[in-house]
Scaffold this motif. Structure first.
Motif, PDB file in Angstrom:
ATOM      1  N   LEU A 208       7.389  -6.239   1.261  1.00  0.00           N
ATOM      2  CA  LEU A 208       7.172  -4.852   1.667  1.00  0.00           C
ATOM      3  C   LEU A 208       6.864  -4.767   3.158  1.00  0.00           C
ATOM      4  CD1 LEU A 208       6.909  -1.860   1.038  1.00  0.00           C
ATOM      5  CD2 LEU A 208       4.541  -2.277   0.331  1.00  0.00           C
ATOM      6  N   ALA A 209       6.037  -5.672   3.662  1.00  0.00           N
ATOM      7  CA  ALA A 209       5.709  -5.679   5.094  1.00  0.00           C
ATOM      8  C   ALA A 209       6.972  -5.883   5.921  1.00  0.00           C
ATOM      9  CB  ALA A 209       4.683  -6.767   5.405  1.00  0.00           C
ATOM     10  N   SER A 210       7.830  -6.783   5.483  1.00  0.00           N
ATOM     11  CA  SER A 210       9.085  -7.044   6.187  1.00  0.00           C
ATOM     12  C   SER A 210       9.981  -5.804   6.166  1.00  0.00           C
ATOM     13  CB  SER A 210       9.784  -8.240   5.536  1.00  0.00           C
ATOM     14  OG  SER A 210      10.993  -8.510   6.176  1.00  0.00           O
ATOM     15  N   ALA A 211      10.083  -5.155   5.011  1.00  0.00           N
ATOM     16  CA  ALA A 211      10.902  -3.940   4.901  1.00  0.00           C
ATOM     17  C   ALA A 211      10.351  -2.833   5.792  1.00  0.00           C
ATOM     18  CB  ALA A 211      10.959  -3.480   3.447  1.00  0.00           C
ATOM     19  N   LEU A 212       9.038  -2.698   5.831  1.00  0.00           N
ATOM     20  CA  LEU A 212       8.433  -1.675   6.688  1.00  0.00           C
ATOM     21  C   LEU A 212       8.684  -1.963   8.167  1.00  0.00           C
ATOM     22  CD1 LEU A 212       5.041  -1.085   4.835  1.00  0.00           C
ATOM     23  CD2 LEU A 212       6.987   0.490   4.967  1.00  0.00           C
ATOM     24  N   ARG A 213       8.631  -3.251   8.549  1.00  0.00           N
ATOM     25  CA  ARG A 213       8.932  -3.607   9.944  1.00  0.00           C
ATOM     26  C   ARG A 213      10.380  -3.276  10.290  1.00  0.00           C
ATOM     27  NH1 ARG A 213       5.490  -7.930   8.782  1.00  0.00           N
ATOM     28  NH2 ARG A 213       7.230  -9.272   8.216  1.00  0.00           N
ATOM     29  N   ARG A 214      11.311  -3.591   9.369  1.00  0.00           N
ATOM     30  CA  ARG A 214      12.728  -3.278   9.616  1.00  0.00           C
ATOM     31  C   ARG A 214      12.937  -1.772   9.749  1.00  0.00           C
ATOM     32  NH1 ARG A 214      13.375  -7.225   5.695  1.00  0.00           N
ATOM     33  NH2 ARG A 214      13.865  -5.664   4.094  1.00  0.00           N
TER      34      ARG A 214
ATOM     35  N   ALA B  37       3.972  -8.298  -1.315  1.00  0.00           N
ATOM     36  CA  ALA B  37       3.363  -7.714  -0.111  1.00  0.00           C
ATOM     37  C   ALA B  37       4.114  -8.147   1.143  1.00  0.00           C
ATOM     38  CB  ALA B  37       1.891  -8.120  -0.017  1.00  0.00           C
ATOM     39  N   GLU B  38       4.496  -9.419   1.207  1.00  0.00           N
ATOM     40  CA  GLU B  38       5.252  -9.911   2.373  1.00  0.00           C
ATOM     41  C   GLU B  38       6.615  -9.242   2.456  1.00  0.00           C
ATOM     42  OE1 GLU B  38       3.232 -14.344   2.846  1.00  0.00           O
ATOM     43  OE2 GLU B  38       4.986 -14.122   1.541  1.00  0.00           O
TER      44      GLU B  38
ATOM     45  N   LEU C 191      -2.220  -2.822  -1.290  1.00  0.00           N
ATOM     46  CA  LEU C 191      -0.761  -2.753  -1.296  1.00  0.00           C
ATOM     47  C   LEU C 191      -0.288  -1.357  -1.668  1.00  0.00           C
ATOM     48  CD1 LEU C 191       1.661  -4.542  -0.764  1.00  0.00           C
ATOM     49  CD2 LEU C 191       1.600  -5.241  -3.161  1.00  0.00           C
ATOM     50  N   LYS C 192      -0.901  -0.743  -2.673  1.00  0.00           N
ATOM     51  CA  LYS C 192      -0.523   0.624  -3.063  1.00  0.00           C
ATOM     52  C   LYS C 192      -0.806   1.624  -1.951  1.00  0.00           C
ATOM     53  CE  LYS C 192      -0.503   0.664  -8.047  1.00  0.00           C
ATOM     54  NZ  LYS C 192      -0.919   1.421  -9.240  1.00  0.00           N
ATOM     55  N   ASN C 193      -1.775   1.308  -1.094  1.00  0.00           N
ATOM     56  CA  ASN C 193      -2.102   2.164   0.050  1.00  0.00           C
ATOM     57  C   ASN C 193      -1.275   1.798   1.278  1.00  0.00           C
ATOM     58  OD1 ASN C 193      -4.252   4.055  -0.769  1.00  0.00           O
ATOM     59  ND2 ASN C 193      -5.390   2.194  -1.258  1.00  0.00           N
ATOM     60  N   SER C 194      -0.252   0.954   1.085  1.00  0.00           N
ATOM     61  CA  SER C 194       0.649   0.497   2.161  1.00  0.00           C
ATOM     62  C   SER C 194      -0.083  -0.256   3.259  1.00  0.00           C
ATOM     63  CB  SER C 194       1.446   1.672   2.748  1.00  0.00           C
ATOM     64  OG  SER C 194       2.255   2.249   1.760  1.00  0.00           O
ATOM     65  N   ARG C 195      -1.172  -0.904   2.917  1.00  0.00           N
ATOM     66  CA  ARG C 195      -1.916  -1.734   3.867  1.00  0.00           C
ATOM     67  C   ARG C 195      -1.549  -3.190   3.580  1.00  0.00           C
ATOM     68  NH1 ARG C 195      -7.844  -0.662   4.248  1.00  0.00           N
ATOM     69  NH2 ARG C 195      -7.503  -1.703   6.217  1.00  0.00           N
ATOM     70  N   CYS C 196      -0.307  -3.513   3.943  1.00  0.00           N
ATOM     71  CA  CYS C 196       0.259  -4.826   3.610  1.00  0.00           C
ATOM     72  C   CYS C 196      -0.536  -5.973   4.225  1.00  0.00           C
ATOM     73  CB  CYS C 196       1.714  -4.901   4.076  1.00  0.00           C
ATOM     74  SG  CYS C 196       2.763  -3.692   3.275  1.00  0.00           S
ATOM     75  N   GLY C 197      -0.937  -5.833   5.477  1.00  0.00           N
ATOM     76  CA  GLY C 197      -1.673  -6.908   6.150  1.00  0.00           C
ATOM     77  C   GLY C 197      -2.964  -7.247   5.433  1.00  0.00           C
ATOM     78  N   ALA C 198      -3.702  -6.211   5.032  1.00  0.00           N
ATOM     79  CA  ALA C 198      -4.960  -6.439   4.308  1.00  0.00           C
ATOM     80  C   ALA C 198      -4.682  -7.080   2.952  1.00  0.00           C
ATOM     81  CB  ALA C 198      -5.717  -5.122   4.131  1.00  0.00           C
ATOM     82  N   ALA C 199      -3.654  -6.595   2.260  1.00  0.00           N
ATOM     83  CA  ALA C 199      -3.314  -7.165   0.948  1.00  0.00           C
ATOM     84  C   ALA C 199      -2.917  -8.629   1.086  1.00  0.00           C
ATOM     85  CB  ALA C 199      -2.180  -6.361   0.305  1.00  0.00           C
ATOM     86  N   ILE C 200      -2.086  -8.921   2.081  1.00  0.00           N
ATOM     87  CA  ILE C 200      -1.645 -10.305   2.297  1.00  0.00           C
ATOM     88  C   ILE C 200      -2.838 -11.213   2.550  1.00  0.00           C
ATOM     89  CG2 ILE C 200      -0.417 -11.800   3.948  1.00  0.00           C
ATOM     90  CD1 ILE C 200       1.707  -9.488   4.117  1.00  0.00           C
TER      91      ILE C 200
END
Length: 128
Positions: free
Chosen positions: A100-106, A97-98, A56-65
């Protein structure tokens, strides 16, 4: 346990300590490598949660999730029973994580839209 299991546990503990130090030193990539190596030697839930946190800190949301979901999957545990504290941490971090992933997608969608608009304007200017 066997001598090898004890050695692996000792190595895993050293790697976990190095992972925590790396995280404190703001080096989440190194921390991730340490936690993943420790988990390989001695698969423990707290180590997997730490590795997921570094993803998550590495912005790898999918892997963290995926890792948090694995922690929460009761069938993934040998005894089928997840410590309530670990469950609460994994659930909270999964939501984080979810989100953050949503915010990154937006953000990506907005940037893509702006890029498309700028490209259209440039194309119109060049055509004129």
């Amino acid at each position: 346990g066997s001598v090898q299991e004890l050695a692996d546990q000792a190595d895993a503990l050293a790697l976990i300590k190095a992972g925590h130090s790396s995280n404190s030193e703001h080096d989440p990539r190194r921390a991730l490598a340490c936690f993943e190596a420790a988990y390989t030697l001695s698969p423990q839930v707290p180590t997997l949660i730490s590795a997921a946190n570094m993803q998550l800190k590495n912005s790898r949301c999918g892997a963290a999730i995926a890792m948090y979901r694995h922690v929460l999957d009761d069938s993934a545990h040998a005894d089928g029973d997840l410590n309530p504290r670990h469950r609460a941490i994994a659930q909270r971090k999964l939501r984080e994580a979810e989100d953050l992933a949503s915010a990154l997608r937006r953000t990506a969608a907005k940037l893509s839209s702006r890029h498309d608009e700028a490209l259209a304007k440039r194309t119109q200017r060049e055509a004129a």
